[in-house]
Design a protein around this motif. Structure first.
Motif, PDB file in Angstrom:
ATOM      1  N   LYS A 173       0.835  -1.264   0.001  1.00 51.49           N
ATOM      2  CA  LYS A 173       0.026   0.154  -0.204  1.00 51.49           C
ATOM      3  C   LYS A 173       0.899   1.306  -0.078  1.00 51.49           C
ATOM      4  O   LYS A 173       0.382   2.316  -0.469  1.00 51.49           O
ATOM      5  N   SER A 174       1.901   1.143   0.706  1.00 48.99           N
ATOM      6  CA  SER A 174       2.855   2.319   0.804  1.00 48.99           C
ATOM      7  C   SER A 174       3.594   2.759  -0.512  1.00 48.99           C
ATOM      8  O   SER A 174       3.615   3.899  -0.953  1.00 48.99           O
ATOM      9  N   PHE A 175       4.093   1.687  -1.280  1.00 45.17           N
ATOM     10  CA  PHE A 175       4.578   1.837  -2.738  1.00 45.17           C
ATOM     11  C   PHE A 175       3.362   2.175  -3.697  1.00 45.17           C
ATOM     12  O   PHE A 175       3.777   3.128  -4.424  1.00 45.17           O
ATOM     13  N   GLN A 176       2.143   1.839  -3.423  1.00 39.76           N
ATOM     14  CA  GLN A 176       0.974   2.265  -4.233  1.00 39.76           C
ATOM     15  C   GLN A 176       0.883   3.985  -3.901  1.00 39.76           C
ATOM     16  O   GLN A 176       0.651   4.844  -4.937  1.00 39.76           O
ATOM     17  N   LEU A 177       1.018   4.298  -2.853  1.00 38.67           N
ATOM     18  CA  LEU A 177       0.748   5.760  -2.509  1.00 38.67           C
ATOM     19  C   LEU A 177       1.950   6.555  -2.819  1.00 38.67           C
ATOM     20  O   LEU A 177       1.944   7.774  -3.646  1.00 38.67           O
ATOM     21  N   LEU A 178       3.324   5.933  -3.003  1.00 40.19           N
ATOM     22  CA  LEU A 178       4.468   6.660  -3.393  1.00 40.19           C
ATOM     23  C   LEU A 178       4.131   7.013  -4.921  1.00 40.19           C
ATOM     24  O   LEU A 178       4.548   7.820  -5.401  1.00 40.19           O
ATOM     25  N   PHE A 179       3.552   5.832  -5.877  1.00 43.43           N
ATOM     26  CA  PHE A 179       3.227   6.048  -7.156  1.00 43.43           C
ATOM     27  C   PHE A 179       2.341   7.121  -7.457  1.00 43.43           C
ATOM     28  O   PHE A 179       2.502   7.928  -8.356  1.00 43.43           O
ATOM     29  N   VAL A 180       1.316   7.140  -6.555  1.00 43.95           N
ATOM     30  CA  VAL A 180       0.160   8.364  -6.672  1.00 43.95           C
ATOM     31  C   VAL A 180       0.770   9.624  -6.575  1.00 43.95           C
ATOM     32  O   VAL A 180       0.653  10.678  -7.243  1.00 43.95           O
ATOM     33  N   ILE A 181       1.681   9.696  -5.506  1.00 44.82           N
ATOM     34  CA  ILE A 181       2.189  11.116  -5.464  1.00 44.82           C
ATOM     35  C   ILE A 181       3.070  11.624  -6.450  1.00 44.82           C
ATOM     36  O   ILE A 181       3.237  12.708  -6.787  1.00 44.82           O
ATOM     37  N   PHE A 182       4.011  10.429  -7.118  1.00 45.64           N
ATOM     38  CA  PHE A 182       4.864  10.872  -7.870  1.00 45.64           C
ATOM     39  C   PHE A 182       4.019  11.433  -9.242  1.00 45.64           C
ATOM     40  O   PHE A 182       4.352  12.213  -9.846  1.00 45.64           O
ATOM     41  N   LEU A 183       2.892  10.675  -9.609  1.00 46.73           N
ATOM     42  CA  LEU A 183       2.016  10.978 -10.733  1.00 46.73           C
ATOM     43  C   LEU A 183       1.452  12.472 -10.542  1.00 46.73           C
ATOM     44  O   LEU A 183       1.392  13.253 -11.480  1.00 46.73           O
ATOM     45  N   MET A 184       0.886  12.490  -9.358  1.00 46.02           N
ATOM     46  CA  MET A 184       0.176  13.901  -9.162  1.00 46.02           C
ATOM     47  C   MET A 184       1.158  14.962  -9.077  1.00 46.02           C
ATOM     48  O   MET A 184       0.912  16.097  -9.529  1.00 46.02           O
ATOM     49  N   ALA A 185       2.054  14.943  -8.309  1.00 44.82           N
ATOM     50  CA  ALA A 185       3.286  16.078  -8.276  1.00 44.82           C
ATOM     51  C   ALA A 185       3.678  16.487  -9.750  1.00 44.82           C
ATOM     52  O   ALA A 185       3.758  17.359  -9.920  1.00 44.82           O
ATOM     53  N   GLY A 186       4.010  15.358 -10.587  1.00 44.95           N
ATOM     54  CA  GLY A 186       4.501  15.363 -12.054  1.00 44.95           C
ATOM     55  C   GLY A 186       3.443  16.270 -12.867  1.00 44.95           C
ATOM     56  O   GLY A 186       3.680  16.964 -13.573  1.00 44.95           O
ATOM     57  N   LEU A 187       2.141  15.780 -12.667  1.00 50.70           N
ATOM     58  CA  LEU A 187       1.054  16.123 -13.734  1.00 50.70           C
ATOM     59  C   LEU A 187       0.436  17.754 -13.209  1.00 50.70           C
ATOM     60  O   LEU A 187      -0.369  18.374 -14.200  1.00 50.70           O
ATOM     61  N   SER A 188       0.913  18.054 -11.949  1.00 52.41           N
ATOM     62  CA  SER A 188       0.356  19.328 -11.470  1.00 52.41           C
ATOM     63  C   SER A 188       1.170  20.581 -11.957  1.00 52.41           C
ATOM     64  O   SER A 188       1.136  21.780 -11.516  1.00 52.41           O
ATOM     65  N   PHE A 189       2.398  20.279 -12.702  1.00 52.78           N
ATOM     66  CA  PHE A 189       3.210  21.443 -13.313  1.00 52.78           C
ATOM     67  C   PHE A 189       2.552  22.529 -14.311  1.00 52.78           C
ATOM     68  O   PHE A 189       3.009  23.706 -13.967  1.00 52.78           O
ATOM     69  N   TYR A 190       1.716  22.276 -14.631  1.00 52.09           N
ATOM     70  CA  TYR A 190       0.701  23.288 -15.533  1.00 52.09           C
ATOM     71  C   TYR A 190       0.413  24.335 -14.819  1.00 52.09           C
ATOM     72  O   TYR A 190       0.013  25.357 -15.384  1.00 52.09           O
ATOM     73  N   VAL A 191       0.327  24.073 -13.572  1.00 50.53           N
ATOM     74  CA  VAL A 191      -0.643  25.217 -12.546  1.00 50.53           C
ATOM     75  C   VAL A 191       0.341  26.536 -12.616  1.00 50.53           C
ATOM     76  O   VAL A 191       0.094  27.713 -12.650  1.00 50.53           O
ATOM     77  N   LYS A 192       1.615  26.269 -12.485  1.00 46.31           N
ATOM     78  CA  LYS A 192       2.526  27.565 -12.510  1.00 46.31           C
ATOM     79  C   LYS A 192       3.255  27.766 -13.877  1.00 46.31           C
ATOM     80  O   LYS A 192       3.771  26.956 -14.420  1.00 46.31           O
ATOM     81  N   THR A 193       2.902  28.954 -14.427  1.00 47.69           N
ATOM     82  CA  THR A 193       3.490  29.463 -15.739  1.00 47.69           C
ATOM     83  C   THR A 193       4.366  30.439 -15.313  1.00 47.69           C
ATOM     84  O   THR A 193       4.067  31.144 -14.513  1.00 47.69           O
ATOM     85  N   PRO A 194       5.338  30.662 -16.392  1.00 42.34           N
ATOM     86  CA  PRO A 194       5.771  29.696 -17.186  1.00 42.34           C
ATOM     87  C   PRO A 194       6.191  28.459 -16.850  1.00 42.34           C
ATOM     88  O   PRO A 194       6.736  28.283 -15.534  1.00 42.34           O
ATOM     89  N   PHE A 195       6.413  27.274 -17.624  1.00 47.36           N
ATOM     90  CA  PHE A 195       7.024  26.058 -17.270  1.00 47.36           C
ATOM     91  C   PHE A 195       8.269  26.174 -16.827  1.00 47.36           C
ATOM     92  O   PHE A 195       9.231  26.808 -17.023  1.00 47.36           O
TER      93      PHE A 195
END
Length: 329
Positions: A259-281
């Motif tokens: 379960k811990s590794f599943q959560l770490l993978f979710v954090i990895f994806l969520m943190a990566g995909l939220s980059f667009y909120v801050k512009t410019p890249f």
């Protein structure tokens, strides 16, 4: 190199300092005399005088301060992994991998809001991993909601870790609507006091501006210089090998570890995909991904069998990091 860090030895702290310096020496030699860093993002900018959130600093001081923060965070991550026995045996590899991952790009090497927010991610993981054996998580959910809110004040894309909090409740615990509500109340608490500050300072009309970046559209294209990203080739190779290794051992692990590794993978994806909120890249956003990335790397190198291969692979990664500090566009 990897062989030294596979065991938990106090002497490894000295070796870690050496790797920390070596992985940043190229930037110190080639960087301009001064650099600028923003210590406040859109939320906090409304609290301070316009323009005062940008501070020029001597590059050496900036890099050394960031390195000191990385060093402390690496020890905390190592403590986290060993405390919850995520890798099955005590090791110093998570600290080494975090120091390495936070040197991948030049923008990672200076002080930035995402780097500060990694303290909050580590703190949150200590609380989230404790959900598994907790009989009542309402108070923890409230505290975690406040942590996400504080992170959002420092760096607005951190707000997406609120979804991680809900997913963690789903992964570790049976559904309890009170825990979900407690997390929301915790988040709202910080922004309630922030709204009170705006009201008392007669600037409540500026409060909605906090949320405008969340309406930013996901970019259709991003202009990048592909040469600068060749350093990611060994990173991707290690990640692929790690996921293969995880797949082989996944059902042999304890439920809490899975379960811990599943959560770490979710954090990895969520943190990566939220980059667009801050512009410019900006690349320094992806510092938010380095905490789970360090754990994934550590898992592979701890269980890899062929010594010459994994030692060569890590050496290739380290050489690539140093090379591209001298040769980027």
């Amino acid at each position: 190199m990897i062989g030294f860090f596979k065991t938990l030895n106090p002497f490894n702290i000295l070796l870690l300092v050496v790797v920390l310096f070596v992985s940043r020496a190229g930037y110190l030699l080639t960087a301009p005399a001064t650099t600028e860093f923003a210590f406040a993002e859109p939320v906090a900018r409304l609290l301070i005088a316009p323009g005062s959130y940008i501070n020029p600093a001597v590059t050496a001081y900036n890099v050394l301060l960031a390195a000191a923060i990385v060093f402390i965070q690496s020890l905390l991550i190592n403590r986290l992994v060993n405390h919850f026995n995520l890798l099955g045996k005590p090791t110093f590899l998570p600290a080494l991998m975090y120091v390495t991952a936070t040197a991948l790009f030049k923008s990672f090497l200076v002080l930035s809001p995402p780097l500060i927010c990694n303290f909050l991610i580590i703190w949150m993981l200590f609380r989230l991993f404790s959900f598994y054996k907790s009989s009542d998580a309402k108070s923890a959910a409230y505290d975690l909601g406040m942590m996400v809110a504080i992170g959002s004040v420092i760096y607005l894309p951190f707000i997406y870790l609120f979804l991680v909090l809900w997913i963690a409740l789903f992964i570790f615990r049976p559904f309890n609507w009170r825990e979900v509500v407690a997390s929301i109340i915790g988040y709202v608490t910080i922004f309630f006091f922030l709204a009170v500050y705006y009201f008392l300072s007669d600037s409540i009309n500026r409060f909605p501006a906090i949320w405008r970046p969340l309406a930013t559209k996901f970019p259709d294209t991003i202009n990048i210089v592909y040469y600068n990203y060749l350093v990611l080739i060994p990173v991707i190779a290690i990640l692929v090998l790690c996921f293969f290794k995880l797949q082989q051992n996944f059902f042999k692990s304890y439920v809490q570890v899975r379960k811990s590794f599943q959560l770490l993978f979710v954090i990895f994806l969520m943190a990566g995909l939220s980059f667009y909120v801050k512009t410019p890249f900006t690349l320094n956003h992806f510092l938010l991904c380095t905490v789970p990335l360090a754990v994934f790397f550590a898992y592979y190198f701890l269980y890899a069998k062929s010594k010459w291969f994994y030692e060569s692979l890590y050496l290739l990664l380290l050489i690539s990091i140093i090379y591209f500090q001298f040769n980027t566009f």
